[in-house]
Design a protein around this motif. Structure first.
Motif, mmCIF file in Angstrom:
data_model
loop_
_atom_site.group_PDB
_atom_site.id
_atom_site.type_symbol
_atom_site.label_atom_id
_atom_site.label_comp_id
_atom_site.label_asym_id
_atom_site.label_seq_id
_atom_site.Cartn_x
_atom_site.Cartn_y
_atom_site.Cartn_z
ATOM 1 N N HIS A 267 0.807 -1.231 0.000
ATOM 2 C CA HIS A 267 0.000 0.000 0.000
ATOM 3 C C HIS A 267 0.837 1.277 0.000
ATOM 4 N N GLY A 268 1.243 1.784 1.161
ATOM 5 C CA GLY A 268 2.006 3.031 1.186
ATOM 6 C C GLY A 268 1.222 4.215 0.663
ATOM 7 N N VAL A 269 -0.083 4.207 0.867
ATOM 8 C CA VAL A 269 -0.947 5.253 0.311
ATOM 9 C C VAL A 269 -0.638 6.611 0.925
ATOM 10 N N HIS A 270 -0.430 6.634 2.245
ATOM 11 C CA HIS A 270 -0.330 7.905 2.971
ATOM 12 C C HIS A 270 1.037 8.114 3.606
ATOM 13 N N LEU A 271 2.083 7.602 2.995
ATOM 14 C CA LEU A 271 3.426 7.748 3.551
ATOM 15 C C LEU A 271 3.859 9.210 3.608
ATOM 16 N N GLN A 272 4.488 9.569 4.720
ATOM 17 C CA GLN A 272 5.075 10.892 4.847
ATOM 18 C C GLN A 272 6.451 10.914 4.167
ATOM 19 N N ASP A 273 6.942 12.102 3.850
ATOM 20 C CA ASP A 273 8.224 12.219 3.152
ATOM 21 C C ASP A 273 9.362 11.568 3.928
ATOM 22 N N ASP A 274 9.377 11.745 5.253
ATOM 23 C CA ASP A 274 10.462 11.154 6.036
ATOM 24 C C ASP A 274 10.371 9.630 6.064
ATOM 25 N N GLU A 275 9.150 9.094 5.975
ATOM 26 C CA GLU A 275 8.980 7.640 5.913
ATOM 27 C C GLU A 275 9.485 7.103 4.580
ATOM 28 N N ILE A 276 9.185 7.803 3.514
ATOM 29 C CA ILE A 276 9.669 7.393 2.194
ATOM 30 C C ILE A 276 11.190 7.394 2.179
ATOM 31 N N ALA A 277 11.788 8.425 2.763
ATOM 32 C CA ALA A 277 13.251 8.511 2.828
ATOM 33 C C ALA A 277 13.826 7.335 3.618
ATOM 34 N N LEU A 278 13.162 6.948 4.705
ATOM 35 C CA LEU A 278 13.624 5.825 5.515
ATOM 36 C C LEU A 278 13.524 4.513 4.737
ATOM 37 N N LEU A 279 12.396 4.290 4.075
ATOM 38 C CA LEU A 279 12.227 3.083 3.276
ATOM 39 C C LEU A 279 13.289 3.011 2.184
ATOM 40 N N ASN A 280 13.549 4.135 1.556
ATOM 41 C CA ASN A 280 14.558 4.180 0.504
ATOM 42 C C ASN A 280 15.940 3.860 1.058
ATOM 43 N N GLN A 281 16.251 4.399 2.217
ATOM 44 C CA GLN A 281 17.541 4.138 2.852
ATOM 45 C C GLN A 281 17.718 2.664 3.171
ATOM 46 N N ARG A 282 16.643 2.017 3.574
ATOM 47 C CA ARG A 282 16.706 0.595 3.946
ATOM 48 C C ARG A 282 16.600 -0.343 2.732
ATOM 49 N N GLY A 283 16.211 0.198 1.582
ATOM 50 C CA GLY A 283 16.036 -0.651 0.398
ATOM 51 C C GLY A 283 14.723 -1.402 0.394
ATOM 52 N N THR A 284 13.763 -0.959 1.206
ATOM 53 C CA THR A 284 12.462 -1.612 1.303
ATOM 54 C C THR A 284 11.550 -1.145 0.161
ATOM 55 N N ALA A 285 10.808 -2.083 -0.406
ATOM 56 C CA ALA A 285 9.952 -1.797 -1.557
ATOM 57 C C ALA A 285 8.493 -1.652 -1.144
ATOM 58 N N LEU A 306 6.398 7.908 -5.254
ATOM 59 C CA LEU A 306 7.254 6.906 -4.627
ATOM 60 C C LEU A 306 8.447 6.577 -5.518
ATOM 61 N N ILE A 307 8.173 6.413 -6.806
ATOM 62 C CA ILE A 307 9.235 6.063 -7.745
ATOM 63 C C ILE A 307 10.254 7.192 -7.859
ATOM 64 N N LYS A 308 9.764 8.428 -7.937
ATOM 65 C CA LYS A 308 10.678 9.574 -8.036
ATOM 66 C C LYS A 308 11.563 9.697 -6.806
ATOM 67 N N ALA A 309 11.044 9.220 -5.674
ATOM 68 C CA ALA A 309 11.831 9.270 -4.437
ATOM 69 C C ALA A 309 12.834 8.119 -4.344
ATOM 70 N N GLY A 310 12.836 7.242 -5.348
ATOM 71 C CA GLY A 310 13.829 6.175 -5.398
ATOM 72 C C GLY A 310 13.353 4.814 -4.941
ATOM 73 N N LEU A 311 12.073 4.691 -4.558
ATOM 74 C CA LEU A 311 11.574 3.404 -4.085
ATOM 75 C C LEU A 311 11.314 2.443 -5.241
ATOM 76 N N THR A 312 11.552 1.177 -4.984
ATOM 77 C CA THR A 312 11.147 0.127 -5.912
ATOM 78 C C THR A 312 9.684 -0.181 -5.660
ATOM 79 N N VAL A 313 8.903 -0.290 -6.734
ATOM 80 C CA VAL A 313 7.462 -0.513 -6.611
ATOM 81 C C VAL A 313 7.050 -1.688 -7.483
#
Length: 446
Positions: A267-285, A306-313
């Motif tokens: 899901h990740g529907v309502h992720l905050q910017d700092d949460e997205i940054a954390l997920l990206n840092q950890r490599g979590t998709a 999400l994709i622009k922030a570097g997350l794998t989706v």
């Protein structure tokens, strides 16, 4: 003996890199891809394979080979309730429909019936890789794993863990959850089937104490296991997590060591910017589940953000919040959601003379990008893209033989792009003539 498929071949190499071969070839030996391209004769000469030593399969002008679909998030036991409760918010839906249904899986005959059907149905729809949630019950979860292995599907299987904020009839103690998880991991490894792997599965942060989350994180780390759960699906759910954990949803998992490069969060529907940054840092998709986000009134996920922030989706059907086991349907729903977002960001919907959420740079998800999410993107999210997801040489042959002329013979020939577009927007499981996993035919014929 090698098999060589001659005809139209399509796959992706990245989100924005779609590759196709109109009069191409794809060569397979012992379940592995050994060649792909346009110049078959040159490849044959350089590979030193005798012309009489391989089987040749020629595709018609309305057929093409595609990588198999990846369903990054599906609840196998909820197949028994698919299509029910589609107007109820998430937390109410869990209590009214889902928990009572999943509690039935202590009945092994019932579990076998449903799990046999869900694996068969997903394979029929072209899902060669699925990440399954099962239930709290260890015995029936093993039945799901055994059924995936028997039918030849590539699958990540998780015994669901929940020791709090659940009904009395469907809850575990911490010890039961931990011991059951460890026993499940051991049992899966004893299957000795490379297609079926265990994945650590806390249902979501609300259903697990801090202690249980930490112990599940320890098991995942000690055994280098995959992890799957939910995050930021529903606003009420997010608020409840904040109240209990006194932190963000992402941090609740991270504090337990559950955000890793082998973790997917649905899901990740309502992720905050700092949460997205954390997920990206950890490599979590993130696994995008457009159907259930709509059906359960959870919200609209901005996948491009999400994709622009570097997350794998990747994509998920999220049955039974989603109302179809078909990843092809999830592709269409993902495109719809992206277009709806564009309306809000660019159009004067309410006659106010301005967009409601102005963003003139927003780009809709194209059908080729959505196709990537359903194939290589999903495999990458599940940390299995070294094995499957596209047709790179050396990967397993997980593939679909698609025929767009099954339902109605087209009045003209199509370009490669048109073949794929036609399939995405008008196709269903009947257009999938054959399904292969690791080179084995698991549906249909050629």
């Amino acid at each position: 003996m090698p098999t060589v498929y001659r005809g139209t071949i399509v796959h992706t190499k990245s989100l924005n890199e779609f590759e196709s071969f109109n009069e191409g070839f794809l060569a397979v030996e012992n379940g592995k891809i050994i060649g792909i391209g346009n110049d078959f004769n040159n490849w044959l000469s350089s590979s030193k394979i005798d012309r009489d030593s391989f089987t040749e399969v020629r595709l018609s002008k309305f057929q093409f080979l595609s990588p198999g679909f990846c369903d990054g998030h599906i609840h196998a036991p909820q197949y028994a309730q698919i299509g029910l409760g589609m107007s109820v918010p998430l937390l109410d839906w869990l209590n009214a429909y889902t928990f009572p249904t999943e509690a039935k899986y202590v009945d092994k005959e019932f579990a076998l019936q449903i799990y046999r059907n869900v694996v068969k149905a997903t394979l029929r729809c072209g899902t060669t890789l699925a990440s399954y949630f099962a239930t709290n019950d260890l015995g029936s979860t093993l039945i799901l794993a055994e059924e995936a292995a028997r039918q030849g599907q590539r699958a990540l299987i998780g015994k669901v863990c929940s020791n709090c904020n659940s009904p009395d009839f469907y809850v575990e103690t911490t010890d039961e959850s931990v011991d059951g998880t460890q026993a499940f991991v051991t049992a899966i490894r004893k299957l000795n089937n490379p297609l079926v792997l265990p994945t650590i599965t806390p249902r979501f942060a609300l259903s697990c104490s801090k202690d249980l989350l930490q112990k599940l994180g320890d098991i995942a780390k000690q055994n280098d296991l995959h992890v799957q759960s939910h995050i930021s699906e529903n606003l009420d759910e997010i608020e409840a997590v904040k109240q209990i954990f006194n932190t963000s949803y992402a941090s609740a998992y991270d504090d337990a060591g559950l955000l890793t490069k082998k973790t997917v969060m649905a899901h990740g529907v309502h992720l905050q910017d700092d949460e997205i940054a954390l997920l990206n840092q950890r490599g979590t998709a993130i696994i995008h589940c457009p159907a259930s986000n709509t059906n359960l009134n959870s919200g609209i996920c901005d996948v491009q953000r999400l994709i622009k922030a570097g997350l794998t989706v990747g994509l998920g059907t999220d049955v039974s919040g989603g109302n179809s086991v078909s990843v092809l349907t999830a592709i269409k729903r993902a495109i719809d959601v992206s277009k709806h977002l564009a309306f809000f960001k660019k159009q004067d919907i309410l006659g106010t003379g301005k967009a409601q959420n102005p963003d003139n740079d927003y780009q809709q998800l194209s059908y080729k990008q959505a196709y990537y999410l359903a194939t290589l993107g999903g495999a990458k999210a599940l940390a299995l893209d070294h094995i499957t997801g596209n047709f790179s040489v050396g990967k397993d042959f997980d593939a679909l033989l698609v025929d767009v002329s099954v339902l109605e013979k087209p009045h003209r020939a199509f370009t490669v792009d048109e073949l794929l577009e036609k399939f995405i927007f008008t196709g269903d499981d009947r257009n999938i003539k054959a399904v292969f996993v690791a080179g084995n035919l698991v549906k249909g014929s050629i």
